[in-house]
Design an enzyme around this catalytic site. Structure first.
Site, PDB file in Angstrom:
ATOM      1  CB  CYS A 293      -0.899  -0.017   1.236  1.00 35.52           C
ATOM      2  SG  CYS A 293      -1.867   1.481   1.501  1.00 35.52           S
TER       3      CYS A 293
ATOM      4  CB  CYS B 127      -2.828   3.832  -5.789  1.00 35.85           C
ATOM      5  SG  CYS B 127      -3.999   2.970  -4.698  1.00 35.85           S
TER       6      CYS B 127
END
Length: 287
Positions: free
Chosen positions: A79, A192
Protein backbone atom coordinates in the site's frame (compact mmCIF):
# COMPACT_ATOMS: atom_id res chain seq x y z
CA UNK A 1 12.00 -12.84 12.85
CA UNK A 2 9.77 -15.88 12.79
CA UNK A 3 10.00 -18.24 15.72
CA UNK A 4 9.57 -21.25 13.40
CA UNK A 5 12.32 -23.90 13.70
CA UNK A 6 12.42 -23.78 9.90
CA UNK A 7 12.08 -20.05 9.16
CA UNK A 8 12.53 -20.55 5.43
CA UNK A 9 9.23 -22.48 5.50
CA UNK A 10 7.37 -19.64 7.23
CA UNK A 11 4.94 -17.44 5.29
CA UNK A 12 5.41 -13.97 3.86
CA UNK A 13 2.88 -11.47 5.21
CA UNK A 14 1.36 -8.97 2.75
CA UNK A 15 -1.08 -6.22 3.71
CA UNK A 16 -3.02 -3.38 2.15
CA UNK A 17 -5.96 -1.17 3.07
CA UNK A 18 -8.07 -3.43 0.86
CA UNK A 19 -7.84 -5.46 -2.34
CA UNK A 20 -5.28 -3.24 -4.09
CA UNK A 21 -2.39 -5.27 -2.74
CA UNK A 22 -3.62 -8.21 -4.77
CA UNK A 23 -1.89 -6.55 -7.72
CA UNK A 24 1.38 -6.99 -5.80
CA UNK A 25 0.46 -10.48 -4.64
CA UNK A 26 0.05 -11.53 -8.30
CA UNK A 27 3.68 -10.62 -9.00
CA UNK A 28 4.91 -12.32 -5.82
CA UNK A 29 3.11 -15.56 -6.69
CA UNK A 30 4.51 -15.44 -10.21
CA UNK A 31 8.11 -14.83 -9.14
CA UNK A 32 8.17 -16.78 -5.86
CA UNK A 33 5.68 -19.61 -6.48
CA UNK A 34 6.96 -21.81 -3.65
CA UNK A 35 6.42 -19.26 -0.86
CA UNK A 36 3.60 -19.54 1.65
CA UNK A 37 1.66 -16.25 1.76
CA UNK A 38 -0.74 -14.51 4.14
CA UNK A 39 -2.71 -11.60 2.71
CA UNK A 40 -4.45 -9.01 4.88
CA UNK A 41 -7.09 -6.67 3.44
CA UNK A 42 -7.90 -4.01 6.03
CA UNK A 43 -11.11 -3.12 4.20
CA UNK A 44 -13.00 -2.37 7.39
CA UNK A 45 -10.59 0.49 8.07
CA UNK A 46 -10.29 1.68 4.45
CA UNK A 47 -9.51 4.00 2.90
CA UNK A 48 -6.15 4.85 4.46
CA UNK A 49 -5.77 7.92 2.26
CA UNK A 50 -8.20 10.08 4.22
CA UNK A 51 -6.74 9.27 7.65
CA UNK A 52 -3.95 11.07 9.56
CA UNK A 53 -0.51 9.61 8.97
CA UNK A 54 -0.02 8.65 12.62
CA UNK A 55 -3.30 6.70 12.58
CA UNK A 56 -2.22 4.77 9.47
CA UNK A 57 1.17 4.10 11.07
CA UNK A 58 -0.40 2.68 14.23
CA UNK A 59 -2.81 0.56 12.22
CA UNK A 60 0.06 -0.77 10.11
CA UNK A 61 1.95 -1.69 13.28
CA UNK A 62 -1.09 -3.58 14.59
CA UNK A 63 -1.39 -5.57 11.35
CA UNK A 64 2.36 -6.27 11.30
CA UNK A 65 2.12 -7.72 14.81
CA UNK A 66 -0.85 -9.81 13.69
CA UNK A 67 1.14 -11.25 10.79
CA UNK A 68 4.24 -11.85 12.89
CA UNK A 69 2.10 -13.67 15.47
CA UNK A 70 1.12 -15.99 12.63
CA UNK A 71 4.74 -16.74 11.89
CA UNK A 72 5.50 -14.31 9.07
CA UNK A 73 9.20 -14.27 8.15
CA UNK A 74 8.93 -11.11 6.04
CA UNK A 75 6.46 -8.28 5.46
CA UNK A 76 5.30 -6.58 2.28
CA UNK A 77 3.53 -3.27 2.81
CA UNK A 78 1.49 -3.47 -0.39
CA UNK A 79 0.00 0.00 0.00
CA UNK A 80 1.56 3.29 -1.03
CA UNK A 81 -0.13 5.27 1.75
CA UNK A 82 0.92 2.79 4.44
CA UNK A 83 4.46 2.71 3.07
CA UNK A 84 4.73 6.48 3.35
CA UNK A 85 3.25 6.47 6.86
CA UNK A 86 4.75 3.37 8.40
CA UNK A 87 7.57 1.55 6.63
CA UNK A 88 10.28 3.43 8.56
CA UNK A 89 8.49 2.66 11.84
CA UNK A 90 8.10 -1.02 10.96
CA UNK A 91 11.77 -1.36 10.08
CA UNK A 92 12.73 0.27 13.37
CA UNK A 93 10.44 -2.03 15.39
CA UNK A 94 11.41 -5.22 13.55
CA UNK A 95 15.02 -4.61 12.43
CA UNK A 96 15.84 -8.29 11.77
CA UNK A 97 12.86 -8.86 9.48
CA UNK A 98 12.88 -8.22 5.72
CA UNK A 99 10.30 -5.50 5.07
CA UNK A 100 9.44 -4.30 1.57
CA UNK A 101 7.33 -1.23 0.90
CA UNK A 102 5.93 0.17 -2.32
CA UNK A 103 6.40 3.60 -3.78
CA UNK A 104 5.38 5.15 -7.08
CA UNK A 105 7.80 4.06 -9.81
CA UNK A 106 9.29 7.45 -10.56
CA UNK A 107 12.77 6.12 -11.28
CA UNK A 108 11.73 3.51 -13.88
CA UNK A 109 9.32 6.07 -15.36
CA UNK A 110 12.13 8.60 -15.76
CA UNK A 111 14.20 5.93 -17.47
CA UNK A 112 11.30 4.99 -19.76
CA UNK A 113 9.91 8.34 -20.88
CA UNK A 114 10.93 9.51 -24.32
CA UNK A 115 9.95 13.16 -23.97
CA UNK A 116 10.66 13.67 -20.26
CA UNK A 117 7.02 14.16 -19.23
CA UNK A 118 5.66 11.64 -16.72
CA UNK A 119 2.15 11.57 -15.30
CA UNK A 120 1.75 10.22 -11.78
CA UNK A 121 -1.64 8.84 -10.72
CA UNK A 122 -1.85 8.38 -6.95
CA UNK A 123 -3.88 9.20 -3.86
CA UNK A 124 -3.78 12.73 -2.55
CA UNK A 125 -1.99 11.63 0.63
CA UNK A 126 0.73 9.80 -1.31
CA UNK A 127 1.39 12.82 -3.53
CA UNK A 128 1.52 15.17 -0.53
CA UNK A 129 3.87 12.97 1.50
CA UNK A 130 7.33 14.29 2.31
CA UNK A 131 8.93 10.98 1.27
CA UNK A 132 7.29 11.10 -2.16
CA UNK A 133 8.12 14.76 -2.76
CA UNK A 134 11.75 14.18 -1.79
CA UNK A 135 11.95 11.24 -4.20
CA UNK A 136 10.34 13.30 -6.97
CA UNK A 137 12.77 16.19 -6.48
CA UNK A 138 15.81 13.91 -6.42
CA UNK A 139 14.84 12.03 -9.59
CA UNK A 140 13.77 15.20 -11.40
CA UNK A 141 17.11 16.81 -10.56
CA UNK A 142 19.16 13.81 -11.68
CA UNK A 143 17.21 12.97 -14.85
CA UNK A 144 15.56 16.22 -15.94
CA UNK A 145 12.16 14.52 -16.04
CA UNK A 146 9.03 16.54 -15.34
CA UNK A 147 6.48 14.81 -13.11
CA UNK A 148 2.84 15.81 -13.56
CA UNK A 149 1.01 14.89 -10.35
CA UNK A 150 -2.64 13.83 -10.51
CA UNK A 151 -4.48 12.98 -7.28
CA UNK A 152 -7.20 10.42 -8.00
CA UNK A 153 -9.80 11.02 -5.33
CA UNK A 154 -12.26 8.14 -5.07
CA UNK A 155 -10.60 5.83 -7.59
CA UNK A 156 -9.30 3.32 -5.05
CA UNK A 157 -12.78 3.21 -3.50
CA UNK A 158 -14.34 2.39 -6.89
CA UNK A 159 -11.89 -0.48 -7.31
CA UNK A 160 -12.50 -1.65 -3.76
CA UNK A 161 -16.22 -1.80 -4.55
CA UNK A 162 -15.44 -4.05 -7.52
CA UNK A 163 -16.38 -1.44 -10.14
CA UNK A 164 -13.45 -2.16 -12.42
CA UNK A 165 -15.14 -1.27 -15.70
CA UNK A 166 -18.28 0.61 -14.72
CA UNK A 167 -19.31 3.85 -16.43
CA UNK A 168 -18.57 5.77 -13.23
CA UNK A 169 -15.04 4.36 -13.02
CA UNK A 170 -14.39 5.03 -16.71
CA UNK A 171 -15.59 8.65 -16.31
CA UNK A 172 -13.31 9.07 -13.31
CA UNK A 173 -10.33 7.69 -15.23
CA UNK A 174 -11.04 10.01 -18.15
CA UNK A 175 -11.17 12.98 -15.78
CA UNK A 176 -7.80 12.11 -14.26
CA UNK A 177 -5.90 10.82 -17.29
CA UNK A 178 -6.96 13.15 -20.12
CA UNK A 179 -5.29 16.27 -18.61
CA UNK A 180 -1.99 14.38 -18.24
CA UNK A 181 -2.08 13.26 -21.85
CA UNK A 182 -3.00 16.80 -22.94
CA UNK A 183 0.18 18.00 -21.21
CA UNK A 184 2.22 15.53 -23.22
CA UNK A 185 2.79 12.72 -20.73
CA UNK A 186 4.06 9.65 -22.58
CA UNK A 187 4.48 7.59 -19.41
CA UNK A 188 1.97 7.09 -16.59
CA UNK A 189 2.93 5.85 -13.13
CA UNK A 190 0.25 3.77 -11.41
CA UNK A 191 1.06 5.14 -7.96
CA UNK A 192 -1.47 3.14 -5.93
CA UNK A 193 -1.54 -0.65 -5.76
CA UNK A 194 -5.26 -0.57 -6.58
CA UNK A 195 -4.71 1.03 -9.99
CA UNK A 196 -3.11 -1.91 -11.87
CA UNK A 197 -6.37 -3.76 -11.25
CA UNK A 198 -8.05 -1.40 -13.74
CA UNK A 199 -5.19 -1.37 -16.24
CA UNK A 200 -7.47 -2.54 -19.04
CA UNK A 201 -9.81 0.38 -18.44
CA UNK A 202 -6.87 2.79 -18.25
CA UNK A 203 -5.61 1.53 -21.62
CA UNK A 204 -9.07 2.04 -23.13
CA UNK A 205 -9.17 5.63 -21.85
CA UNK A 206 -5.72 6.31 -23.29
CA UNK A 207 -6.85 4.94 -26.65
CA UNK A 208 -10.05 7.01 -26.56
CA UNK A 209 -7.92 10.12 -26.06
CA UNK A 210 -6.03 9.29 -29.25
CA UNK A 211 -2.72 8.82 -27.44
CA UNK A 212 -0.26 6.22 -28.69
CA UNK A 213 2.78 4.59 -27.17
CA UNK A 214 1.92 5.60 -23.60
CA UNK A 215 3.76 3.33 -21.16
CA UNK A 216 2.21 2.30 -17.82
CA UNK A 217 4.53 1.76 -14.85
CA UNK A 218 3.40 -0.80 -12.26
CA UNK A 219 5.89 -1.34 -9.42
CA UNK A 220 4.50 -4.73 -8.31
CA UNK A 221 7.16 -6.53 -10.33
CA UNK A 222 9.96 -4.56 -8.64
CA UNK A 223 8.47 -5.25 -5.20
CA UNK A 224 8.44 -9.00 -5.86
CA UNK A 225 12.04 -8.91 -7.10
CA UNK A 226 13.17 -6.99 -4.02
CA UNK A 227 11.37 -9.45 -1.74
CA UNK A 228 13.12 -12.33 -3.48
CA UNK A 229 16.51 -10.64 -3.06
CA UNK A 230 15.95 -10.05 0.66
CA UNK A 231 14.72 -13.59 1.31
CA UNK A 232 17.71 -15.04 -0.54
CA UNK A 233 20.16 -12.79 1.31
CA UNK A 234 18.68 -13.86 4.66
CA UNK A 235 18.63 -17.56 3.80
CA UNK A 236 14.84 -17.45 3.99
CA UNK A 237 13.78 -18.66 0.55
CA UNK A 238 11.46 -21.62 0.95
CA UNK A 239 12.77 -24.90 -0.42
CA UNK A 240 10.75 -26.55 -3.16
CA UNK A 241 8.65 -29.27 -1.53
CA UNK A 242 6.38 -31.31 -3.77
CA UNK A 243 4.73 -32.82 -0.70
CA UNK A 244 3.77 -29.43 0.77
CA UNK A 245 2.61 -26.99 -1.93
CA UNK A 246 2.63 -23.27 -1.28
CA UNK A 247 -0.28 -22.09 0.88
CA UNK A 248 -2.18 -18.82 0.63
CA UNK A 249 -4.63 -17.58 3.23
CA UNK A 250 -6.46 -14.30 3.55
CA UNK A 251 -7.70 -12.16 6.41
CA UNK A 252 -9.97 -9.14 6.28
CA UNK A 253 -11.39 -6.64 8.74
CA UNK A 254 -14.58 -6.47 6.63
CA UNK A 255 -16.40 -9.16 4.65
CA UNK A 256 -14.80 -12.55 4.02
CA UNK A 257 -17.25 -13.06 1.16
CA UNK A 258 -16.09 -9.83 -0.49
CA UNK A 259 -12.40 -10.71 -0.18
CA UNK A 260 -13.07 -14.22 -1.50
CA UNK A 261 -14.83 -12.70 -4.50
CA UNK A 262 -11.85 -10.38 -5.08
CA UNK A 263 -9.39 -13.27 -4.93
CA UNK A 264 -11.51 -15.14 -7.46
CA UNK A 265 -12.13 -12.29 -9.90
CA UNK A 266 -8.75 -10.53 -9.67
CA UNK A 267 -6.30 -13.41 -9.12
CA UNK A 268 -8.32 -16.42 -10.23
CA UNK A 269 -7.88 -18.38 -6.99
CA UNK A 270 -10.06 -19.38 -4.03
CA UNK A 271 -7.98 -19.48 -0.84
CA UNK A 272 -9.42 -19.74 2.68
CA UNK A 273 -10.40 -16.34 4.09
CA UNK A 274 -11.16 -15.25 7.63
CA UNK A 275 -12.66 -12.13 9.16
CA UNK A 276 -10.71 -10.62 12.04
CA UNK A 277 -10.26 -7.47 14.08
CA UNK A 278 -6.49 -8.19 14.21
CA UNK A 279 -6.64 -9.20 17.83
CA UNK A 280 -5.36 -12.68 18.62
CA UNK A 281 -8.66 -14.40 17.94
CA UNK A 282 -10.19 -14.57 14.46
CA UNK A 283 -13.63 -15.66 13.32
CA UNK A 284 -13.90 -18.00 10.39
CA UNK A 285 -15.52 -16.52 7.32
CA UNK A 286 -15.06 -18.45 4.08
CA UNK A 287 -13.14 -21.74 4.09
Amino acid sequence: MSTSPLPHDAPVGIFDSGVGGLSVLRHIRAQLPHEHLIYVADSGFAPYGDKPEDVVAERSLTIARFLIARGAKALVVACNTATVAAVKLLRARFPEMPIVGVEPGLKPAAATTRNGRVGVLATERTLAGAKFLKLRDEIAASTGATFLLQPCQGLADQIEFGELDSAATTAMLERYIAPLLAQGADTLVLGCTHYPLVQASIEQVIASCGARGVVLIDTGDAVARQLGRLLEAGGLLRHVDAQVPARLEGYTSASATALSAAFNSLVGIDPPVQETDFAERSTVGHI
